[in-house]
Design a protein around this motif. Structure first.
Motif, PDB file in Angstrom:
ATOM      1  N   PHE A  15      16.539 -33.441  26.405  1.00  0.00           N
ATOM      2  CA  PHE A  15      17.109 -34.295  25.357  1.00  0.00           C
ATOM      3  C   PHE A  15      16.451 -35.675  25.403  1.00  0.00           C
ATOM      4  CE2 PHE A  15      20.452 -31.132  25.421  1.00  0.00           C
ATOM      5  CZ  PHE A  15      20.999 -31.166  24.145  1.00  0.00           C
ATOM      6  N   ALA A  16      16.269 -36.207  26.618  1.00  0.00           N
ATOM      7  CA  ALA A  16      15.657 -37.526  26.776  1.00  0.00           C
ATOM      8  C   ALA A  16      14.232 -37.529  26.242  1.00  0.00           C
ATOM      9  CB  ALA A  16      15.671 -37.931  28.253  1.00  0.00           C
ATOM     10  N   ALA A  17      13.457 -36.524  26.616  1.00  0.00           N
ATOM     11  CA  ALA A  17      12.067 -36.444  26.163  1.00  0.00           C
ATOM     12  C   ALA A  17      11.991 -36.246  24.658  1.00  0.00           C
ATOM     13  CB  ALA A  17      11.357 -35.299  26.882  1.00  0.00           C
ATOM     14  N   ALA A  18      12.894 -35.432  24.123  1.00  0.00           N
ATOM     15  CA  ALA A  18      12.910 -35.180  22.680  1.00  0.00           C
ATOM     16  C   ALA A  18      13.100 -36.475  21.898  1.00  0.00           C
ATOM     17  CB  ALA A  18      14.020 -34.179  22.341  1.00  0.00           C
ATOM     18  N   ALA A  19      14.008 -37.311  22.376  1.00  0.00           N
ATOM     19  CA  ALA A  19      14.247 -38.593  21.702  1.00  0.00           C
ATOM     20  C   ALA A  19      13.100 -39.567  21.936  1.00  0.00           C
ATOM     21  CB  ALA A  19      15.564 -39.191  22.194  1.00  0.00           C
ATOM     22  N   GLU A  20      12.593 -39.588  23.157  1.00  0.00           N
ATOM     23  CA  GLU A  20      11.549 -40.550  23.510  1.00  0.00           C
ATOM     24  C   GLU A  20      10.279 -40.342  22.690  1.00  0.00           C
ATOM     25  OE1 GLU A  20       9.094 -42.198  27.438  1.00  0.00           O
ATOM     26  OE2 GLU A  20      10.641 -40.669  27.667  1.00  0.00           O
ATOM     27  N   VAL A  21       9.839 -39.095  22.535  1.00  0.00           N
ATOM     28  CA  VAL A  21       8.578 -38.886  21.817  1.00  0.00           C
ATOM     29  C   VAL A  21       8.699 -39.266  20.344  1.00  0.00           C
ATOM     30  CG1 VAL A  21       7.709 -37.155  23.418  1.00  0.00           C
ATOM     31  CG2 VAL A  21       9.024 -36.416  21.414  1.00  0.00           C
ATOM     32  N   GLY A  22       9.921 -39.203  19.791  1.00  0.00           N
ATOM     33  CA  GLY A  22      10.112 -39.651  18.415  1.00  0.00           C
ATOM     34  C   GLY A  22       9.809 -41.127  18.254  1.00  0.00           C
ATOM     35  N   ALA A  23      10.157 -41.911  19.278  1.00  0.00           N
ATOM     36  CA  ALA A  23       9.853 -43.346  19.248  1.00  0.00           C
ATOM     37  C   ALA A  23       8.402 -43.614  19.600  1.00  0.00           C
ATOM     38  CB  ALA A  23      10.774 -44.086  20.218  1.00  0.00           C
ATOM     39  N   VAL A  24       7.831 -42.790  20.488  1.00  0.00           N
ATOM     40  CA  VAL A  24       6.437 -42.993  20.899  1.00  0.00           C
ATOM     41  C   VAL A  24       5.498 -42.801  19.713  1.00  0.00           C
ATOM     42  CG1 VAL A  24       4.562 -42.043  22.301  1.00  0.00           C
ATOM     43  CG2 VAL A  24       6.816 -42.427  23.328  1.00  0.00           C
ATOM     44  N   VAL A  25       5.687 -41.744  18.927  1.00  0.00           N
ATOM     45  CA  VAL A  25       4.781 -41.514  17.791  1.00  0.00           C
ATOM     46  C   VAL A  25       4.909 -42.618  16.753  1.00  0.00           C
ATOM     47  CG1 VAL A  25       4.717 -39.015  18.099  1.00  0.00           C
ATOM     48  CG2 VAL A  25       6.409 -40.006  16.533  1.00  0.00           C
ATOM     49  N   ALA A  26       6.066 -43.278  16.707  1.00  0.00           N
ATOM     50  CA  ALA A  26       6.266 -44.392  15.774  1.00  0.00           C
ATOM     51  C   ALA A  26       5.718 -45.706  16.317  1.00  0.00           C
ATOM     52  CB  ALA A  26       7.753 -44.537  15.460  1.00  0.00           C
ATOM     53  N   ASP A  27       5.195 -45.656  17.554  1.00  0.00           N
ATOM     54  CA  ASP A  27       4.595 -46.840  18.175  1.00  0.00           C
ATOM     55  C   ASP A  27       5.576 -48.007  18.233  1.00  0.00           C
ATOM     56  OD1 ASP A  27       2.525 -48.110  19.488  1.00  0.00           O
ATOM     57  OD2 ASP A  27       1.687 -48.965  17.639  1.00  0.00           O
ATOM     58  N   ARG A  28       6.797 -47.702  18.646  1.00  0.00           N
ATOM     59  CA  ARG A  28       7.827 -48.720  18.751  1.00  0.00           C
ATOM     60  C   ARG A  28       7.716 -49.485  20.067  1.00  0.00           C
ATOM     61  NH1 ARG A  28       8.812 -50.553  14.583  1.00  0.00           N
ATOM     62  NH2 ARG A  28      10.714 -51.484  15.430  1.00  0.00           N
ATOM     63  N   PRO A  29       8.342 -50.667  20.156  1.00  0.00           N
ATOM     64  CA  PRO A  29       8.320 -51.441  21.404  1.00  0.00           C
ATOM     65  C   PRO A  29       8.954 -50.647  22.547  1.00  0.00           C
ATOM     66  CG  PRO A  29       9.108 -52.790  19.579  1.00  0.00           C
ATOM     67  CD  PRO A  29       9.027 -51.393  19.070  1.00  0.00           C
ATOM     68  N   GLU A  30       8.555 -50.988  23.761  1.00  0.00           N
ATOM     69  CA  GLU A  30       9.010 -50.228  24.925  1.00  0.00           C
ATOM     70  C   GLU A  30      10.523 -50.245  25.078  1.00  0.00           C
ATOM     71  OE1 GLU A  30       8.429 -47.601  27.965  1.00  0.00           O
ATOM     72  OE2 GLU A  30       6.939 -48.370  26.537  1.00  0.00           O
ATOM     73  N   ASP A  31      11.177 -51.348  24.726  1.00  0.00           N
ATOM     74  CA  ASP A  31      12.628 -51.385  24.890  1.00  0.00           C
ATOM     75  C   ASP A  31      13.311 -50.382  23.972  1.00  0.00           C
ATOM     76  OD1 ASP A  31      11.937 -52.964  22.633  1.00  0.00           O
ATOM     77  OD2 ASP A  31      13.821 -54.069  22.758  1.00  0.00           O
ATOM     78  N   GLU A  32      12.762 -50.166  22.783  1.00  0.00           N
ATOM     79  CA  GLU A  32      13.335 -49.166  21.873  1.00  0.00           C
ATOM     80  C   GLU A  32      13.052 -47.752  22.372  1.00  0.00           C
ATOM     81  OE1 GLU A  32      12.371 -49.681  17.761  1.00  0.00           O
ATOM     82  OE2 GLU A  32      12.897 -51.815  17.757  1.00  0.00           O
ATOM     83  N   ILE A  33      11.857 -47.533  22.895  1.00  0.00           N
ATOM     84  CA  ILE A  33      11.518 -46.220  23.445  1.00  0.00           C
ATOM     85  C   ILE A  33      12.485 -45.861  24.574  1.00  0.00           C
ATOM     86  CG2 ILE A  33       9.785 -44.930  24.746  1.00  0.00           C
ATOM     87  CD1 ILE A  33       7.630 -46.491  23.202  1.00  0.00           C
TER      88      ILE A  33
END
Length: 338
Positions: A189-207
């Motif tokens: 679940f954590a990885a699933a959510a994290e990669v959604g933010a990674v592909v959007a190139d969001r700041p690390e705090d949001e990731i």
């Protein structure tokens, strides 16, 4: 003997995934096509067995989380679609392997793949799906994505081995139990959510906020699963009620009931969980002890607390429809009866 979960303190309309599904419907259609395409093989048994499990349904909650996280972060591309398919392949592979390890006969209300095709085929097709997942990771081209999902795959395997070691061991602590479910369930679940933010190139705090959201959602989800094994009806659960008990798994309802029990009750748990010396009446007796000490209710209460922590991580994101649907997905995970 089955007992319903305590009624959640919510509005009359039960939480559902319907709004979340609707908001990512176009992306999910693409994900489903990727899944269908990538599970094909000239070896006929592979698509046949994979199709059996996929056709059995399921909420597809993990890929939904990837798609929703990307949308929440304003992502406009298509990379998240393959990554959501990758997440589902990892999950499906673990289901195939888990059912073999647990000798489960039902999965989502239908005969499990290993019950139909045998253990050897299920393990090998699970390996095939893991391989497909890694192909999709590599195609994405991001070392960060590859690191997140490959690490999750390794941790899931560690969690399953850890659970195997704690099975039948009533000395298992709450901390050890939480470590197991954090690895075998929450990390994906954590990885699933994290990669959604990674592909959007969001700041690390949001990731990291989305990763914590996923972790807490996954823990809450597994806590409810473990409560349902003693409290749900078999028809609603879609698998055999009491499987955890029959397999000697030491889950939170058992840990709490054992800790609070008297000498006679503890002897019962030693016989049934550690020695796996069980009679036909023992599941009902276990449910009665769990009811006596309120350990299903306490497990559900803890899931709600963890669910609230997941909601808190979403607070930093814009108050838009996709965020509201993720909030409702948390409520669904905690209040579901299946």
């Amino acid at each position: 003997m089955t007992r319903p979960l305590p009624s959640p303190d919510t509005a009359p309309a039960a939480p559902s995934l319907d709004r979340l599904v609707a908001l990512v419907a176009t992306d999910m259609a693409a994900v489903n096509q990727i899944i269908l395409d990538r599970m094909q093989s000239p070896v006929a048994l592979i698509p046949q067995l994979a199709s059996h499990l996929i056709a059995a349904g399921g909420k597809r909650l993990r890929p939904l989380i990837t798609l929703a996280a990307a949308q929440l972060c304003g992502y406009q591309g298509t990379r998240h679609q393959k990554l959501a398919a990758c997440v589902e392949f990892i999950h499906t592979a673990t289901l195939l392997h888990d059912d073999v390890v647990d000798d489960s006969l039902l999965r989502r209300g239908a005969a499990s793949a290993n019950a139909i095709f045998g253990n050897k085929s299920s393990v090998l097709v699970g390996d095939f799906l893991f391989s497909r997942a890694f192909q999709l990771m590599v195609e994405d081209g991001s070392l960060r994505v590859l690191a997140v999902l490959s690490e999750a795959s390794a941790v899931i395997a560690e969690g399953e081995v850890h659970q195997l070691l704690t099975t039948g061991d009533l000395a298992t602590t709450e901390a050890q139990y939480l470590e197991v479910i954090g690895a075998k369930t929450a990390v994906l679940f954590a990885a699933a959510a994290e990669v959604g933010a990674v592909v959007a190139d969001r700041p690390e705090d949001e990731i990291q906020a989305l990763r914590r959201f996923g972790t807490n959602l996954g823990v809450a989800f597994q806590l409810i699963d473990d409560a349902l094994d003693y409290a749900a009806s078999e028809a609603a659960l879609g698998k055999t009620v009491g499987d955890d008990f029959r397999e000697g798994k030491v889950t939170l309802p058992v840990i709490l009931a054992y800790a609070r029990g008297n000498a006679e009750e503890r002897a019962f748990w030693h016989r049934t969980i550690e020695d796996l010396d069980q009679t036909d009446a023992d599941l009902a007796n276990a449910q009665a002890l769990i009811e006596k000490y309120g350990t299903v209710r306490e497990t559900v209460a803890r899931a709600r607390t963890v669910g609230d922590a997941a909601k808190a991580e979403l607070a930093r994101f814009p108050d838009i429809a996709i965020r509201s649907s993720l909030m409702e997905a948390i409520d669904f995970a905690v209040s579901r009866g299946y």
